[in-house]
Write a protein that holds these residues in place. Structure first.
Motif, PDB file in Angstrom:
ATOM      1  N   ASN A   1       0.788  -1.236   0.000  1.00  0.00           N
ATOM      2  CA  ASN A   1       0.000   0.000   0.000  1.00  0.00           C
ATOM      3  C   ASN A   1       0.816   1.280   0.000  1.00  0.00           C
ATOM      4  O   ASN A   1       0.295   2.332  -0.360  1.00  0.00           O
ATOM      5  CB  ASN A   1      -0.933   0.020   1.223  1.00  0.00           C
ATOM      6  CG  ASN A   1      -1.906  -1.144   1.230  1.00  0.00           C
ATOM      7  OD1 ASN A   1      -2.478  -1.476   0.197  1.00  0.00           O
ATOM      8  ND2 ASN A   1      -2.077  -1.761   2.384  1.00  0.00           N
ATOM      9  N   LYS A   2       2.046   1.234   0.408  1.00  0.00           N
ATOM     10  CA  LYS A   2       2.796   2.490   0.583  1.00  0.00           C
ATOM     11  C   LYS A   2       4.268   2.301   0.263  1.00  0.00           C
ATOM     12  O   LYS A   2       4.796   1.181   0.266  1.00  0.00           O
ATOM     13  CB  LYS A   2       2.643   2.985   2.020  1.00  0.00           C
ATOM     14  CG  LYS A   2       3.176   2.026   3.072  1.00  0.00           C
ATOM     15  CD  LYS A   2       2.906   2.523   4.482  1.00  0.00           C
ATOM     16  CE  LYS A   2       3.370   1.524   5.531  1.00  0.00           C
ATOM     17  NZ  LYS A   2       2.615   0.245   5.477  1.00  0.00           N
ATOM     18  N   VAL A   3       4.909   3.422  -0.023  1.00  0.00           N
ATOM     19  CA  VAL A   3       6.357   3.476  -0.168  1.00  0.00           C
ATOM     20  C   VAL A   3       6.872   4.571   0.749  1.00  0.00           C
ATOM     21  O   VAL A   3       6.273   5.645   0.863  1.00  0.00           O
ATOM     22  CB  VAL A   3       6.786   3.733  -1.635  1.00  0.00           C
ATOM     23  CG1 VAL A   3       6.209   5.019  -2.184  1.00  0.00           C
ATOM     24  CG2 VAL A   3       8.308   3.753  -1.748  1.00  0.00           C
ATOM     25  N   VAL A   4       7.961   4.277   1.461  1.00  0.00           N
ATOM     26  CA  VAL A   4       8.573   5.246   2.367  1.00  0.00           C
ATOM     27  C   VAL A   4       9.974   5.539   1.851  1.00  0.00           C
ATOM     28  O   VAL A   4      10.735   4.625   1.507  1.00  0.00           O
ATOM     29  CB  VAL A   4       8.637   4.704   3.808  1.00  0.00           C
ATOM     30  CG1 VAL A   4       9.300   5.731   4.731  1.00  0.00           C
ATOM     31  CG2 VAL A   4       7.248   4.368   4.312  1.00  0.00           C
ATOM     32  N   THR A   5      10.313   6.818   1.790  1.00  0.00           N
ATOM     33  CA  THR A   5      11.613   7.234   1.279  1.00  0.00           C
ATOM     34  C   THR A   5      12.315   8.113   2.306  1.00  0.00           C
ATOM     35  O   THR A   5      11.682   8.786   3.125  1.00  0.00           O
ATOM     36  CB  THR A   5      11.463   8.015  -0.041  1.00  0.00           C
ATOM     37  OG1 THR A   5      10.555   9.110   0.167  1.00  0.00           O
ATOM     38  CG2 THR A   5      10.920   7.118  -1.131  1.00  0.00           C
ATOM     39  N   LEU A   6      13.643   8.089   2.253  1.00  0.00           N
ATOM     40  CA  LEU A   6      14.464   8.850   3.200  1.00  0.00           C
ATOM     41  C   LEU A   6      15.434   9.739   2.443  1.00  0.00           C
ATOM     42  O   LEU A   6      16.085   9.308   1.492  1.00  0.00           O
ATOM     43  CB  LEU A   6      15.249   7.886   4.106  1.00  0.00           C
ATOM     44  CG  LEU A   6      16.296   8.501   5.034  1.00  0.00           C
ATOM     45  CD1 LEU A   6      15.640   9.413   6.076  1.00  0.00           C
ATOM     46  CD2 LEU A   6      17.115   7.408   5.718  1.00  0.00           C
ATOM     47  N   ALA A   7      15.515  11.003   2.869  1.00  0.00           N
ATOM     48  CA  ALA A   7      16.498  11.957   2.359  1.00  0.00           C
ATOM     49  C   ALA A   7      16.988  12.784   3.539  1.00  0.00           C
ATOM     50  O   ALA A   7      16.552  12.587   4.682  1.00  0.00           O
ATOM     51  CB  ALA A   7      15.878  12.841   1.276  1.00  0.00           C
ATOM     52  N   ALA A   8      17.876  13.723   3.274  1.00  0.00           N
ATOM     53  CA  ALA A   8      18.469  14.501   4.360  1.00  0.00           C
ATOM     54  C   ALA A   8      17.423  15.264   5.159  1.00  0.00           C
ATOM     55  O   ALA A   8      17.568  15.463   6.369  1.00  0.00           O
ATOM     56  CB  ALA A   8      19.510  15.466   3.794  1.00  0.00           C
ATOM     57  N   GLU A   9      16.325  15.689   4.489  1.00  0.00           N
ATOM     58  CA  GLU A   9      15.312  16.468   5.214  1.00  0.00           C
ATOM     59  C   GLU A   9      14.337  15.591   5.996  1.00  0.00           C
ATOM     60  O   GLU A   9      13.482  16.100   6.705  1.00  0.00           O
ATOM     61  CB  GLU A   9      14.535  17.370   4.245  1.00  0.00           C
ATOM     62  CG  GLU A   9      13.554  16.656   3.340  1.00  0.00           C
ATOM     63  CD  GLU A   9      14.139  16.284   1.989  1.00  0.00           C
ATOM     64  OE1 GLU A   9      13.362  16.064   1.051  1.00  0.00           O
ATOM     65  OE2 GLU A   9      15.387  16.224   1.889  1.00  0.00           O
TER      66      GLU A   9
END
Length: 528
Positions: free
Chosen positions: A333-341
């Motif tokens: 159902n979902k995608v989680v992403t990570l970046a510096a912010e």
């Protein structure tokens, strides 16, 4: 009745070794039988303690624990020469058997009441004994061995102790499967010399940036722009995949396909043959990826892209990040992403953003999906559990103002967090409280892996440590590489020492500069 059987076994076998040249009942076949493999002697050797075994059996015993299996007397190399007299006795037995001189060497006249019980009931009774005692019962005589080796008996024993055990890897023999899995468990528990084999995989010309393990295969991606496919038990690769023009940044695979990212390209490959299938041209350098049976999800400079896994066609593009995406995970159902912010969570049903973590102090460096409704995050100053439905975090009790988290994993029950100072913390995810603080690594922890009873940590100090989750104590350490830098074995620029780690039920796999090392606890080899 099971207690009576144990008394019968103790009476026949006891704790005493079988004397050289004398079977339990004095018959010729017993005199010619190796009591380790239960086969006729092949190149019999007699140890200094006077107990005899096949030469190959004696070598296997020496490699595992150089002491006699019966009397525990230590012996050393060289293995004694073949016992010619015993070898001649075997030949004599075979000759007598072949000419059929009427000598019955396969049946025993038993006075015990046990041999008047129907065999299926006898097997059922044996099931109440501990496995070790059943194994000892098999040494009493050939008739007892036949009953004690019953396939259905050992299937129930093995599946009870190891519910997900595959019997195929043990020649479809449940007894061998139980012995093999028991040895793996014991090896994990103790980690002594002889409990595991170390396979060193060389072949990359630059540091390994990423690798993935699936069943019995490993795929590694390097700064030399190549991918290599390895069998977990072999030091040489079975395929080298060329075609990327930049450092391999991410790789994942299953039994059908390999998906890799490097530079501005995503490539898919056939797992079995290593041949290329599709090439996807990406706008921006690929930093991370994951795939399932339908789609590939990739992260790059500031966008998330969804692609059809079969033909590489574009499905959707998700915008929102202002800095390069460093990690991603998705489920149905979902995608989680990570970046510096921070992290962003997207709804895959309509590709809309559900929430973002901007505005919360303390940078996030690692995350993991926890079930359908939560996201675990760790960073420079906090360990938090986010609710997907509300987009709000809950901070673990006391999880503030510690050294930066450099590694993170959870199994849904506990959380293992490695820190930049070499520390390791274990948290209860239900109570959100600290359980153990483990501090033995001398440099930053780069990776952690959990199994039901243990946590394995990998560090920049070139060591792996295996910890007991319940006791919060180190069980043993494994050394993986040299601290001395070599031109032909360049280190990972961001993760010196041990840069990556994966484990399964029988192996620990770790990357050190341009090398992979497999610590294989499956040392038991079933008889042929």
């Amino acid at each position: 009745i099971s207690q009576f059987i144990q008394m019968e076994v103790d009476e026949e076998v006891g704790n005493q070794p079988i004397k050289e040249g004398e079977g339990i009942f004095g018959d010729l076949e017993d005199q010619c039988t190796c009591w380790l493999c239960f086969e006729l002697f092949k190149e019999p050797v007699t140890l200094p303690c006077s107990h005899s075994f096949c030469k190959e059996c004696a070598i296997q015993v020496y490699n595992k624990n150089p002491s006699c299996p019966f009397c525990r007397r230590v012996f050393g190399l060289p293995i004694p020469d073949v016992n010619k007299e015993l070898e001649a006795l075997v030949e004599s037995y075979l000759k007598q058997k072949s000419i059929g001189d009427g000598m019955d060497v396969t049946e025993f006249e038993q006075d015990s009441i046990l041999f008047h019980i129907p065999e299926e009931i006898f097997v059922d009774i044996l099931s109440f004994l501990p496995p070790k005692q059943i194994g000892r019962a098999a040494r009493v005589c050939k008739d007892m061995k036949r009953v004690a080796d019953d396939a259905w008996l050992w299937r129930d024993i093995c599946q009870s102790a190891f519910p997900f055990c595959s019997v195929d890897r043990y020649g479809k023999n449940w007894k061998w499967a139980y012995i093999g899995r028991s040895n793996i468990t014991k090896g994990w528990e103790e980690g002594k010399a002889g409990d595991f084999n170390v396979i060193t995989m060389r072949g990359h010309r630059n540091y390994i940036n990423t690798f993935s393990m699936y069943r019995n295969n490993i795929v590694s991606g390097s700064a030399d722009t190549n991918l290599k496919i390895w069998k977990a038990e072999a030091p040489e690769p079975i395929h080298t995949l060329t075609g990327h023009t930049a450092t391999i940044s991410a790789v994942q695979f299953n039994e059908i396909r390999i998906v890799s990212g490097g530079g501005q390209e995503v490539k898919t490959w056939d797992t079995k043959s290593g041949l290329p299938i599709t090439t996807i041209h990406h706008h921006g350098n690929v930093t991370c990826l994951q795939f399932d049976d339908n789609k590939i999800v990739t992260g790059s400079l500031n966008t998330v892209r969804l692609w059809d896994v079969r033909d590489g066609s574009s499905i959707a593009t998700l915008h929102g990040h202002n800095t390069p995406i460093t990690a991603l995970q998705f489920d149905a159902n979902k995608v989680v992403t990570l970046a510096a912010e921070g992290i962003r969570c997207w709804d895959l049903r309509n590709n809309a953003q559900l929430f973002q973590s901007n505005g919360y102090h303390g940078g996030i460096s690692h995350f993991q999906l926890v079930g359908q409704h939560h996201i675990l995050t760790g960073g420079s100053s906090q360990l938090q559990l986010w609710d997907v439905n509300t987009g709000q975090p809950t901070t673990f009790n006391g999880a503030r103002n510690f050294n930066a988290i450099t590694a993170l994993q959870t199994d849904g029950k506990v959380v293992a967090a490695g820190h930049s100072d070499g520390g390791l913390q274990v948290w209860d995810i239900t109570r959100m409280s600290l359980v153990h603080t483990l501090a033995e690594h001398k440099q930053a922890v780069h990776a952690v892996q959990l199994n039901p009873n243990k946590v394995v940590s990998a560090s920049a100090d070139n060591s792996l440590k295996v910890w007991d989750l319940k006791k919060g104590k180190r069980i043993y350490s494994l050394l993986g590489g040299s601290l001395q830098r070599r031109a032909n074995n360049p280190e990972h620029p961001l993760k010196p020492g041990c840069s990556g780690l994966e484990i399964d039920e029988s192996r620990i796999v770790a990357s050190f500069a341009s090398l992979l090392r497999v610590y294989d606890f499956e040392v038991y080899k079933p008889p042929h």
